[in-house]
Design an enzyme around this catalytic site. Sequence first.
Site, PDB file in Angstrom:
ATOM      1  N   HIS A   1       4.146  -2.263 -12.851  1.00 21.55           N
ATOM      2  CA  HIS A   1       3.391  -1.491 -11.868  1.00 21.55           C
ATOM      3  C   HIS A   1       3.804  -0.019 -11.903  1.00 21.55           C
ATOM      4  CE1 HIS A   1       1.037  -4.510  -9.909  1.00 21.55           C
ATOM      5  NE2 HIS A   1       2.075  -5.225  -9.496  1.00 21.55           N
TER       6      HIS A   1
ATOM      7  N   CYS B   1      -0.270   1.721 -14.024  1.00 20.70           N
ATOM      8  CA  CYS B   1      -1.213   2.558 -13.280  1.00 20.70           C
ATOM      9  C   CYS B   1      -0.636   3.953 -13.033  1.00 20.70           C
ATOM     10  CB  CYS B   1      -1.539   1.908 -11.936  1.00 20.70           C
ATOM     11  SG  CYS B   1      -2.313   0.281 -12.044  1.00 20.70           S
TER      12      CYS B   1
END
Length: 359
Positions: free
Chosen positions: A251, A308
Amino acid sequence: MGLFNSLKQQAFDMAKEHAMKQIEQKFGSAAAGMISGGGGGGGGGGSNHKVTQTEYEANKPQELRKDIRMLSGCQDHQTSADVSNVSSFQLPDPCGRAGGALTSTLLKVLYADEKSSNEDLSFTEVLEKVREFLQESGYEQIPQLSSMNPIDVKTTFDLVPHTKRGTKRAVMIGINYVGDNPGELSGCWNDVGNMKNYIMDVHGFEEENIVVLLDDGNHTEPTYENIINAYKTIVSQSEDGDCIFLHYSGHGTKIRDDDGGEEGDGYDEALCPRDFQSAGMIRDDDLFDILVKPLADGVHMFSLMDCCHSGSIMDLPYSFKGDGNETEMHLNPGVNIEMFIQQNSGKLFEFMQQQLMGN
């Protein structure tokens, strides 16, 4: 004490003014402007001069000319996808079904390039092919190449330059966040396995020089502390002629920039270690301080960030988007270059003072 501090400040200002005049005489007004404040971005106290790429390149010191490149799976404002089945990517002996969109697509492109008898692909061609495959799979993310120095994107794409003959080292991190709901991923361990196979088979990395961090219970846990230590160690071990490959699959996020720094949008990009809820995020400022600043001259670093909001996650000043529209690298709009210069102006000022004293 008030009078003493006032006199001390006056003396400092006079000394700085004298030094700035010397720097301007020797290096030009652009260099002096870069040090005195750069302007723009709310720097405060500086001129309103907007630093151009030509000025930046002409005046930056060696400390900001390091051979560092990063390929990210998306731009700062975008998210990066997790692929549930990588069988369509035709990877040799893939490590499981799932994988990150960037890692899987990049490997598809690179393996095909290795098998092809045609001329090797350029940076532009690799990024555009990655983008095409992502689009075909229904993903909107746009890969982005960043670097410390402008790269001719028409030249051959390489993770490891053929001119580097030293030790090849890697730190590879995959975090599936097992048990987190929401937030658990499924392909990050596989990304590390697939990319590890590639760098060993194609680029000759040796097992003993590859550090793997996975939250699978069998490897070193990718905690905040362990990631930081792994990054610090690989940088400290590497010297002129060596190569570093960094791979992160997990992440990424955006958090408000709390130091009023170089972020064009006011937000830091950050990695999410396994224990981020207790230990916090690893900000782009941290990565710059740990990976970029202490890197020895002559070391080549290539970082692959499959997460991301990763477009400028290492705060590198140059970027190239693989969107089919851009044709060359330019100063990264996601990095406030004036503030970037100010934050590194201590080294710039010291460098130019040394040059003056040597003449």
